[in-house]
Design an enzyme around this catalytic site. Structure first.
Site, PDB file in Angstrom:
ATOM      1  N   LYS A  58     -38.237   5.959  -2.621  1.00 13.41           N
ATOM      2  CA  LYS A  58     -38.275   5.148  -3.857  1.00 13.41           C
ATOM      3  C   LYS A  58     -39.683   5.124  -4.447  1.00 13.41           C
ATOM      4  O   LYS A  58     -39.855   5.081  -5.673  1.00 13.41           O
ATOM      5  CB  LYS A  58     -37.773   3.726  -3.585  1.00 13.41           C
ATOM      6  CG  LYS A  58     -36.305   3.544  -3.907  1.00 13.41           C
ATOM      7  CD  LYS A  58     -35.376   4.046  -2.844  1.00 13.41           C
ATOM      8  CE  LYS A  58     -34.660   5.310  -3.076  1.00 13.41           C
ATOM      9  NZ  LYS A  58     -33.821   5.744  -1.949  1.00 13.41           N
ATOM     10  N   GLY A 122     -36.554   3.841  24.980  1.00 15.49           N
ATOM     11  CA  GLY A 122     -35.652   2.978  25.734  1.00 15.49           C
ATOM     12  C   GLY A 122     -34.413   3.755  26.135  1.00 15.49           C
ATOM     13  O   GLY A 122     -33.948   4.633  25.392  1.00 15.49           O
ATOM     14  N   VAL A 245     -24.250  27.808   1.253  1.00 16.72           N
ATOM     15  CA  VAL A 245     -25.432  28.557   1.697  1.00 16.72           C
ATOM     16  C   VAL A 245     -25.117  29.259   3.012  1.00 16.72           C
ATOM     17  O   VAL A 245     -24.608  28.651   3.956  1.00 16.72           O
ATOM     18  CB  VAL A 245     -26.642  27.609   1.848  1.00 16.72           C
ATOM     19  CG1 VAL A 245     -27.816  28.338   2.489  1.00 16.72           C
ATOM     20  CG2 VAL A 245     -27.032  27.051   0.485  1.00 16.72           C
ATOM     21  N   ALA A 327     -29.139   1.298   4.916  1.00 16.76           N
ATOM     22  CA  ALA A 327     -30.008   0.328   5.568  1.00 16.76           C
ATOM     23  C   ALA A 327     -29.388  -1.071   5.565  1.00 16.76           C
ATOM     24  O   ALA A 327     -29.385  -1.769   6.594  1.00 16.76           O
ATOM     25  CB  ALA A 327     -31.363   0.311   4.859  1.00 16.76           C
ATOM     26  N   HIS A 451     -28.845 -13.424 -22.532  1.00 20.02           N
ATOM     27  CA  HIS A 451     -28.955 -12.375 -23.540  1.00 20.02           C
ATOM     28  C   HIS A 451     -30.413 -12.235 -23.968  1.00 20.02           C
ATOM     29  O   HIS A 451     -31.080 -13.248 -24.159  1.00 20.02           O
ATOM     30  CB  HIS A 451     -28.112 -12.741 -24.767  1.00 20.02           C
ATOM     31  CG  HIS A 451     -28.277 -11.764 -25.889  1.00 20.02           C
ATOM     32  ND1 HIS A 451     -27.678 -10.521 -25.842  1.00 20.02           N
ATOM     33  CD2 HIS A 451     -28.980 -11.821 -27.045  1.00 20.02           C
ATOM     34  CE1 HIS A 451     -28.010  -9.855 -26.943  1.00 20.02           C
ATOM     35  NE2 HIS A 451     -28.795 -10.619 -27.693  1.00 20.02           N
TER      36      HIS A 451
HETATM   37  P1  FAD Z   1     -33.289   4.056  11.765  1.00 21.65           P
HETATM   38  O1  FAD Z   1     -33.899   3.516  10.546  1.00 21.65           O
HETATM   39  O2  FAD Z   1     -33.103   5.535  11.890  1.00 21.65           O
HETATM   40  O3  FAD Z   1     -34.196   3.533  12.980  1.00 21.65           O
HETATM   41  C1  FAD Z   1     -33.931   3.854  14.308  1.00 21.65           C
HETATM   42  C2  FAD Z   1     -35.211   3.726  15.100  1.00 21.65           C
HETATM   43  O4  FAD Z   1     -34.901   3.812  16.487  1.00 21.65           O
HETATM   44  C3  FAD Z   1     -36.215   4.853  14.828  1.00 21.65           C
HETATM   45  O5  FAD Z   1     -37.493   4.328  14.641  1.00 21.65           O
HETATM   46  C4  FAD Z   1     -36.148   5.688  16.103  1.00 21.65           C
HETATM   47  O6  FAD Z   1     -37.370   6.338  16.422  1.00 21.65           O
HETATM   48  C5  FAD Z   1     -35.847   4.633  17.151  1.00 21.65           C
HETATM   49  N1  FAD Z   1     -35.212   5.160  18.360  1.00 21.65           N
HETATM   50  C6  FAD Z   1     -34.147   5.991  18.455  1.00 21.65           C
HETATM   51  N2  FAD Z   1     -33.818   6.194  19.747  1.00 21.65           N
HETATM   52  C7  FAD Z   1     -34.714   5.487  20.474  1.00 21.65           C
HETATM   53  C8  FAD Z   1     -34.900   5.302  21.872  1.00 21.65           C
HETATM   54  N3  FAD Z   1     -34.089   5.858  22.775  1.00 21.65           N
HETATM   55  N4  FAD Z   1     -35.925   4.536  22.261  1.00 21.65           N
HETATM   56  C9  FAD Z   1     -36.762   3.943  21.364  1.00 21.65           C
HETATM   57  N5  FAD Z   1     -36.613   4.073  20.044  1.00 21.65           N
HETATM   58  C10 FAD Z   1     -35.600   4.829  19.607  1.00 21.65           C
HETATM   59  N6  FAD Z   1     -30.455   3.761   2.848  1.00 21.65           N
HETATM   60  C11 FAD Z   1     -30.310   2.806   1.923  1.00 21.65           C
HETATM   61  O7  FAD Z   1     -29.599   1.831   2.163  1.00 21.65           O
HETATM   62  N7  FAD Z   1     -30.934   2.889   0.707  1.00 21.65           N
HETATM   63  C12 FAD Z   1     -31.714   3.944   0.379  1.00 21.65           C
HETATM   64  O8  FAD Z   1     -32.267   3.992  -0.718  1.00 21.65           O
HETATM   65  C13 FAD Z   1     -31.892   4.969   1.330  1.00 21.65           C
HETATM   66  N8  FAD Z   1     -32.672   6.028   1.054  1.00 21.65           N
HETATM   67  C14 FAD Z   1     -32.862   6.975   2.007  1.00 21.65           C
HETATM   68  C15 FAD Z   1     -33.676   8.055   1.700  1.00 21.65           C
HETATM   69  C16 FAD Z   1     -33.913   9.036   2.637  1.00 21.65           C
HETATM   70  C17 FAD Z   1     -34.811  10.198   2.289  1.00 21.65           C
HETATM   71  C18 FAD Z   1     -33.326   8.917   3.939  1.00 21.65           C
HETATM   72  C19 FAD Z   1     -33.587   9.955   4.988  1.00 21.65           C
HETATM   73  C20 FAD Z   1     -32.506   7.846   4.249  1.00 21.65           C
HETATM   74  C21 FAD Z   1     -32.258   6.872   3.284  1.00 21.65           C
HETATM   75  N9  FAD Z   1     -31.429   5.779   3.552  1.00 21.65           N
HETATM   76  C22 FAD Z   1     -31.237   4.833   2.591  1.00 21.65           C
HETATM   77  C23 FAD Z   1     -30.750   5.607   4.843  1.00 21.65           C
HETATM   78  C24 FAD Z   1     -31.483   4.596   5.718  1.00 21.65           C
HETATM   79  O9  FAD Z   1     -32.798   5.058   5.935  1.00 21.65           O
HETATM   80  C25 FAD Z   1     -30.745   4.416   7.023  1.00 21.65           C
HETATM   81  O10 FAD Z   1     -29.408   4.038   6.753  1.00 21.65           O
HETATM   82  C26 FAD Z   1     -31.392   3.344   7.886  1.00 21.65           C
HETATM   83  O11 FAD Z   1     -32.733   3.642   8.145  1.00 21.65           O
HETATM   84  C27 FAD Z   1     -30.636   3.206   9.207  1.00 21.65           C
HETATM   85  O12 FAD Z   1     -31.209   2.169   9.933  1.00 21.65           O
HETATM   86  P2  FAD Z   1     -31.100   2.112  11.519  1.00 21.65           P
HETATM   87  O13 FAD Z   1     -31.872   0.897  11.928  1.00 21.65           O
HETATM   88  O14 FAD Z   1     -29.708   2.256  11.952  1.00 21.65           O
HETATM   89  O15 FAD Z   1     -31.851   3.424  12.061  1.00 21.65           O
HETATM   90  P1  AMP Z   2     -24.552  13.764   2.249  1.00 19.08           P
HETATM   91  O1  AMP Z   2     -23.826  13.845   3.570  1.00 19.08           O
HETATM   92  O2  AMP Z   2     -23.996  12.765   1.298  1.00 19.08           O
HETATM   93  O3  AMP Z   2     -26.040  13.647   2.428  1.00 19.08           O
HETATM   94  O4  AMP Z   2     -24.327  15.160   1.526  1.00 19.08           O
HETATM   95  C1  AMP Z   2     -24.629  16.407   2.110  1.00 19.08           C
HETATM   96  C2  AMP Z   2     -23.943  17.483   1.288  1.00 19.08           C
HETATM   97  O5  AMP Z   2     -24.341  18.789   1.747  1.00 19.08           O
HETATM   98  C3  AMP Z   2     -22.417  17.450   1.406  1.00 19.08           C
HETATM   99  O6  AMP Z   2     -21.871  17.231   0.120  1.00 19.08           O
HETATM  100  C4  AMP Z   2     -22.038  18.847   1.951  1.00 19.08           C
HETATM  101  O7  AMP Z   2     -20.873  19.355   1.325  1.00 19.08           O
HETATM  102  C5  AMP Z   2     -23.256  19.702   1.576  1.00 19.08           C
HETATM  103  N1  AMP Z   2     -23.425  20.891   2.429  1.00 19.08           N
HETATM  104  C6  AMP Z   2     -23.346  20.959   3.785  1.00 19.08           C
HETATM  105  N2  AMP Z   2     -23.562  22.239   4.237  1.00 19.08           N
HETATM  106  C7  AMP Z   2     -23.773  23.010   3.131  1.00 19.08           C
HETATM  107  C8  AMP Z   2     -24.070  24.411   2.895  1.00 19.08           C
HETATM  108  N3  AMP Z   2     -24.177  25.307   3.912  1.00 19.08           N
HETATM  109  N4  AMP Z   2     -24.228  24.855   1.621  1.00 19.08           N
HETATM  110  C9  AMP Z   2     -24.138  23.971   0.589  1.00 19.08           C
HETATM  111  N5  AMP Z   2     -23.858  22.655   0.735  1.00 19.08           N
HETATM  112  C10 AMP Z   2     -23.686  22.155   1.982  1.00 19.08           C
END
Ligand code: FAD
Ligand code: AMP
Length: 478
Positions: A58, A122, A245, A327, A451
């Site tokens: 963001k 962990g 791809v 998240a 508004h």
């Molecule tokens: P995570 O945030 O993945 O955290 C898990 C943590 O556990 C990590 O720090 C990891 O290192 C740690 N961990 C794992 N295994 C172990 C272990 N065995 N011991 C110790 N630590 C461990 N979601 C939204 O809602 N809005 C958004 O705008 C959005 N934008 C995104 C943009 C990007 C580019 C990406 C990649 C994701 C985005 N998401 C968004 C998704 C969001 O980041 C995830 O849904 C969210 O972070 C999941 O939270 P979580 O706590 O389940 O896991």
């Molecule tokens: P999301 O799971 O919402 O992040 O979306 C990932 C997208 O990648 C899905 O819409 C898949 O259809 C697409 N995708 C996965 N593998 C391939 C590939 N080999 N070539 C093009 N698109 C792909």
């Protein structure tokens, strides 16, 4: 350091840290283990969301949007700018500052609430015991009355496009480009592919998005997805559907991407390639064979509606369990589990999870789409209102898209709300509140909205369900 806790949480992402904070607030002695190392080489809290996900993406989306406004939109509203230039290293540095401020903030919240932060790995053993391997020091075994697993997810890698440092990258690498690639390929037109493709397209890259599916954003409302694809296309995102791809090879510093479409085998040469084909639950090294926790057939930790695993007193929340990888979904699961451990009985309502794609205009929705209702054979009615008819959107020179409200044909209960437009992410929260209170479209229509606001478009769309929106000519009048 004591090694006995009421609750041990594994993972300090938005699911795990929220669970840990809520447990501590409820008077439970709580430790939270996380193994992430930040960009500065030090342990970091906040998981994917704060370090490599929601927040940094963001930061770059907002910065790149400001650039587009300064470059292409200011003149129209009467602001002359002599010259506008991009400083990518500064943009990335500011993003990193935001990340370190917020991740440090989680450390502060842990301290303030009395959560013990443990930096390292962990592993769940039998009987609620947890093996903790710190980044520095001896492995020890912690005992807990309850364990919450929140290890999150990692990007999916695909065999045709193996990652190559700085050239073929996943979402994490795409947040770190030091200059704007001239030509950028993105595999996957999902949420992450569209957001990161938008960032670099706004900054000047020629972006091609390759998507295997024939349909664009199948999880969104069809009409909204169609309009969004058109607008994103006009902005310069070349979204090619039905293109799978099949290979990617680094050549002369660039990437030659092979793919198949309806016409056969094709190639595309780009400077950088982002692989954004989804995320998978991350469970490596998490469970000892006798932990008692099972995985489902797709590799997620198996849980029931209350996030209980198959092992007594062991819960799992966030991306590692079924449901959308968002998240806020993980956070609410974490809080629910903490409160249940403390003896309360909250539930997560999986029917009202808001979804947002932070393109511009933003795409946001909650509840059912028209195509889902059709497939289920449900009778429904629809009202919609275009931002072109919104005074506030017009005043802000930001009037693309629409709000669409879907209600049950008989009871008028709101079944889904879909928004394509400015601040759709904020507008959708109002729809979530309405649906949580089982509002009808009429209820929403009877509520007064300030508004001029963008939110009035939700009000008008709700009125239009019954055919009496004020600021447009209704197709059905009553
Ligand atoms: P995570 O945030 O993945 O955290 C898990 C943590 O556990 C990590 O720090 C990891 O290192 C740690 N961990 C794992 N295994 C172990 C272990 N065995 N011991 C110790 N630590 C461990 N979601 C939204 O809602 N809005 C958004 O705008 C959005 N934008 C995104 C943009 C990007 C580019 C990406 C990649 C994701 C985005 N998401 C968004 C998704 C969001 O980041 C995830 O849904 C969210 O972070 C999941 O939270 P979580 O706590 O389940 O896991
Ligand atoms: P999301 O799971 O919402 O992040 O979306 C990932 C997208 O990648 C899905 O819409 C898949 O259809 C697409 N995708 C996965 N593998 C391939 C590939 N080999 N070539 C093009 N698109 C792909």
């Amino acid at each position: 350091m004591s090694n006995t806790y009421d609750v041990v949480v594994i993972g300090a992402g938005p699911a795990g840290y929220a669970a840990a904070i809520r447990c501590a607030q409820l008077g439970l002695s709580t430790a939270c283990i996380d193994k992430s190392i930040g960009k500065d080489g030090h342990p970091t809290l906040g998981g994917t969301c704060l370090n490599w996900g929601c927040i940094p993406s963001k930061a770059l989306l907002d910065a790149s949007h400001k650039y587009v406004q300064a470059k292409s939109e200011f003149a129209e509203v009467g602001i002359a700018v002599e010259s506008v230039a991009i400083d990518v290293p500064q943009m990335i540095a500011r993003k990193d500052e935001v990340v370190s401020g917020l991740t440090g903030g989680i450390g502060g919240l842990f301290k303030g609430n009395g959560v013990t932060a443990l930096h390292g790995s962990g592993r769940l053993l039998a009987q609620c015991q947890v093996e903790f391997a710190p980044h520095e020091g001896e492995v020890e075994v912690l005992s807990a009355k309850h364990v919450i697993l929140a290890p999150g997810s990692v990007p999916v890698e695909i065999q045709p496009a193996p990652l190559v440092d700085g050239v073929i990258v996943d979402s994490t690498g795409a947040l770190e480009f030091t200059e704007v690639p001239e030509k950028l390929g993105v595999i996957g037109a999902g949420v992450i592919g569209l957001e990161l493709g938008s960032v670099w397209s706004r900054l000047g890259s020629e972006v091609v998005v390759l998507e295997a599916l024939e349909e664009f954003l199948p999880m969104a409302d069809e009409r909204i997805a169609r309009d969004a694809k058109k607008i994103l296309g006009q902005q310069g995102l070349d979204i090619r559907l039905g293109t799978r791809v099949t290979g990617a090879e680094v050549q002369d510093g660039g990437v030659s991407v092979s793919y198949q479409d309806a016409e056969g085998d094709q190639t595309l040469t780009v400077d950088k390639l982002i692989v954004a084909v989804g995320r998978r639950p991350y469970t490596e090294g998490l469970l000892s064979p006798d932990s008692g926790v099972n995985l489902d057939e797709r590799g997620f930790l198996y849980v029931n509606d209350l996030c209980q695993t198959d092992a007594p007193n062991v819960y799992a929340v966030g991306d590692v369990v079924r449901g959308p990888m968002l998240a806020h979904k993980g956070t609410e699961e974490g809080v629910m589990v903490a409160e249940r451990i403390a003896g309360f009985k909250p539930l997560v309502n999986y029917e009202t999870i808001p979804n947002v794609i932070y393109t511009h205009p933003e795409i946001a929705w909650v509840g059912k789409t028209e195509q889902q209702l059709k497939a289920d054979g449900d009778d429904y009615k629809v009202g919609s209102f275009p931002f072109a008819a919104s005074g506030r959107a017009q005043a802000a020179n930001d009037a693309h898209g629409m709000v669409k409200v879907i209600a049950d044909a008989e009871s008028d209960r709101i079944l889904g709300v879909h928004v394509l437009g400015p601040q759709a992410s904020e507008i959708i929260a109002q729809a979530v509140i309405a649906m949580e209170f089982d509002a009808s479209a009429e209820d929403l229509g009877l509520i007064m909205f300030a508004h001029p606001t963008l939110s009035e478009s939700l009000h008008e769309a709700a009125l239009s369900v019954a055919g009496h929106a004020i600021h447009m000519v209704n197709r059905k009048r009553r």
